[in-house]
Enzyme design. Structure first.
Site, short mmCIF file in Angstrom:
data_model
loop_
_atom_site.label_atom_id
_atom_site.label_comp_id
_atom_site.label_asym_id
_atom_site.label_seq_id
_atom_site.Cartn_x
_atom_site.Cartn_y
_atom_site.Cartn_z
N LYS A 135 1.22 4.32 -2.79
CA LYS A 135 1.04 5.72 -2.44
C LYS A 135 2.27 6.55 -2.80
O LYS A 135 2.16 7.68 -3.27
CB LYS A 135 0.73 5.84 -0.94
CG LYS A 135 -0.69 5.45 -0.55
CD LYS A 135 -1.69 6.40 -1.18
CE LYS A 135 -3.10 6.18 -0.68
NZ LYS A 135 -4.08 7.11 -1.30
N ASN A 188 -3.18 8.10 11.01
CA ASN A 188 -4.44 7.40 11.29
C ASN A 188 -5.56 8.42 11.45
O ASN A 188 -5.50 9.29 12.32
CB ASN A 188 -4.31 6.57 12.57
CG ASN A 188 -3.27 5.48 12.44
OD1 ASN A 188 -3.55 4.41 11.93
ND2 ASN A 188 -2.04 5.76 12.88
N PRO A 225 -46.94 23.90 42.68
CA PRO A 225 -47.61 25.16 43.01
C PRO A 225 -47.70 25.41 44.52
O PRO A 225 -48.05 24.51 45.29
CB PRO A 225 -49.01 25.00 42.40
CG PRO A 225 -48.81 24.04 41.27
CD PRO A 225 -47.75 23.09 41.74
N GLY A 226 -47.35 26.65 44.92
CA GLY A 226 -47.44 27.05 46.32
C GLY A 226 -46.37 26.51 47.23
O GLY A 226 -46.36 26.81 48.43
N TYR A 272 0.84 -1.20 0.00
CA TYR A 272 0.00 0.00 0.00
C TYR A 272 0.87 1.25 0.00
O TYR A 272 0.64 2.20 -0.76
CB TYR A 272 -0.91 -0.02 1.22
CG TYR A 272 -1.75 1.22 1.40
CD1 TYR A 272 -2.79 1.52 0.52
CD2 TYR A 272 -1.53 2.08 2.48
CE1 TYR A 272 -3.58 2.65 0.71
CE2 TYR A 272 -2.30 3.22 2.66
CZ TYR A 272 -3.32 3.49 1.77
OH TYR A 272 -4.09 4.62 1.96
#
Length: 406
Positions: free
Chosen positions: A123, A148, A309-310, A119
Site C-alpha cells: 500500500k 478498519n 366495537p362499542g 500488505y
C-alpha cells in the site's frame, strides 16, 4: 461529470457506486453541486479495452481496486502496486489529468503492530506511485489511509472483525475474541462515502499522520474521513452480542451513541430473511388487545391498542406519566376530566375529542386528568397508536382507576 470506480464490486466500491447512482438518478438531492453523467465500473472481470475507454472519458477516478488476502505475499505488490501503476499509465497514455483518489490503508504507516506488514508495504508503494504521478502530471491526487471499515455488504470471515461478529451473531454462530483490549479505529461505510463525495467535489478533508493516527491539517499530504471512532475489540464484540436481546426486551439501540447505532444497522444487514420478522406479545381480552412495540430507556415506550366495537378502555389517570394517543383506524371518542372538584365543589367538565383514522391527530393525555377512549363503531375495531413517556413499571405503575363520566 463521468466517474470511474475501480474495484467496483468490492465493499467500498459497491456502496460508493450505489450512492453515486442515487445522485445521478436524482434520488439523492443533498448534493446539488454534483452533476453525474456516467458511472464506469471496473473490476477483475473487466477488460483492458474497457479500462482504456473509461480512462479517456473519466472526470474523476476512485481507485478501490486492491488485494487483501492473497495466497502468496508477492500478490500484495502485484495487486496493490501493479494495478495502480497500470491505471496511472493508462491515464497518462490518454492524456487525462483528472483527479484520482487512492484507497490505501493505515497499515501503510508500518507503525506499531503493522511494522513489517507485506500488505502495508504494498500500500505504501502504491501511495508513493500516486504522489510521483501528481508531481509528474500536476493532477490532483487524494490518498486515503483507511482504518478498519464496517457496514452493510462487507464480507465476513475475510478482513473485518465487525463484519464477522455481525454475521455470526445474526446467524446464531459463535465468535472469538482473542484480546478484548485491542484498540481499534473504525470507520462506517456511509461516513466514508460522504467523504468520497467531498473529494469528488474537490473538498477532501486533509491530514498528516502521527504514527497510525490522522491529524487534521488543511495542507496535509493525506486525506481522511473526519467521522471515525476509536474503540476496543471487546466493546465491539459485547455491543454486537447485545443486539439479539433487544428484541426480547423491546429495547432499541441508544441513538445518541452514533457508533452503537451504526453497529446495529450493520448487524441488521446480516440477518437472514427468516429473521426479519419477529413476534410481539399481544395482551388480549374481550375488550381487544394491547401490544407493546418498543421500550426505550430515555424516550418511553410505544404501543398499539385495539378496542373492540362499542368498548370503552382506560378510565384511569396518572400523577406524572403523560401519553399521546393517535387513532390510525376506526372512529373513536377520547374523553378527559381533571381530577377533583372546582372552587364550588363541582366536578370539572369533561373534555371530548372525536377522533378518526381518516384524519390523523394527536391527543395528549394530561397528568392529573382521568381519561378513556371509546370505540364508536358497531362493527369495526378502533386502532390507536400510543406513546408513554416512561416504560411501564408494575412496581410503580402511576395509574389510578377513575371513571371519566361520573
Amino acid at each position: 461529470m463521468n466517474i470511474l470506480i475501480t474495484g467496483a464490486k468490492g465493499f467500498v466500491g459497491r456502496n460508493l457506486t450505489e450512492a453515486l447512482k442515487n445522485i445521478k438518478d436524482g434520488k439523492d438531492r443533498t448534493h446539488p453541486g454534483l452533476s453525474i453523467s456516467e458511472i464506469y465500473v471496473y473490476d477483475v472481470d473487466s477488460t483492458a479495452a474497457e479500462l482504456e475507454e473509461y480512462c479517456k472519458d473519466a472526470d474523476f477516478v476512485f481507485n478501490h481496486a486492491g488485494v487483501n488476502r492473497p495466497k502468496e505475499n508477492s500478490e500484495y505488490m502485484e495487486g496493490n502496486f501493479g494495478f495502480a501503476s497500470k491505471l496511472l499509465d493508462t491515464l497518462k497514455a490518454c492524456g487525462n489529468k483528472c483527479p484520482v483518489m487512492l484507497s490505501s490503508s493505515v497499515q501503510a504507516t508500518l507503525c506499531g503492530r503493522f511494522e513489517g506488514s507485506e500488505y502495508g508495504k504494498s500500500k505504501l508503494a502504491g501511495e508513493e506511485l500516486f504522489f510521483d504521478y501528481a508531481r509528474e502530471t500536476g493532477a490532483a491526487v487524494y490518498v486515503y489511509r483507511f482504518p478498519n471499515l464496517f457496514g452493510k455488504w462487507c464480507r465476513p470471515n475475510y478482513n473485518s472483525a465487525i463484519a464477522t461478529f455481525c454475521h455470526n451473531i445474526a446467524n446464531g454462530l459463535p465468535i472469538q475474541v482473542s484480546d478484548p483490549a485491542v484498540e481499534m479505529d473504525v470507520l462506517y461505510i456511509d461516513d466514508l462515502v460522504d467523504e468520497m463525495l467531498c473529494a469528488l467535489a474537490g473538498q477532501p478533508h486533509r491530514c498528516d499522520f502521527d504514527g497510525t493516527k490522522p491529524v487534521e491539517n488543511a495542507g496535509g499530504k493525506y486525506c481522511y474521513a473526519p467521522v471515525h471512532y476509536e474503540t476496543t475489540l471487546g466493546y465491539l464484540a459485547e455491543t454486537i452480542k447485545s443486539f439479539p436481546k433487544l428484541r426480547e426486551s423491546l429495547d432499541v439501540p441508544d441513538s445518541s451513541n452514533a457508533l452503537e447505532s451504526k453497529l446495529y444497522s450493520t448487524w441488521l444487514s446480516y440477518l437472514p430473511a427468516s429473521s426479519f420478522i419477529y413476534d410481539l406479545r399481544m395482551n388480549k381480552d374481550e375488550r381487544g388487545s394491547f401490544t407493546e412495540i418498543i421500550k426505550t430507556k430515555t424516550a418511553g415506550q410505544f404501543s398499539v391498542n385495539i378496542t373492540k366495537p362499542g368498548i370503552t378502555k382506560g378510565n384511569h389517570w396518572h400523577r406524572s406519566k403523560h401519553e399521546k394517543f393517535v387513532v390510525v383506524s376506526g372512529e373513536g371518542l377520547i374523553q378527559l376530566r381533571r381530577i377533583g372538584a372546582d372552587e364550588e365543589g363541582c366536578p370539572y367538565p369533561i373534555v371530548e375529542y372525536r377522533v378518526s383514522g381518516k384524519h390523523i391527530q394527536v391527543v395528549d393525555m394530561i397528568p392529573g386528568y382521568t381519561h378513556n377512549i371509546i370505540n364508536l363503531s358497531d362493527s369495526e375495531d378502533l386502532v390507536t397508536f400510543m406513546w408513554a413517556n416512561e416504560i411501564f413499571d408494575p412496581e410503580r405503575p402511576d395509574t389510578y382507576s377513575e371513571k371519566v363520566e361520573i
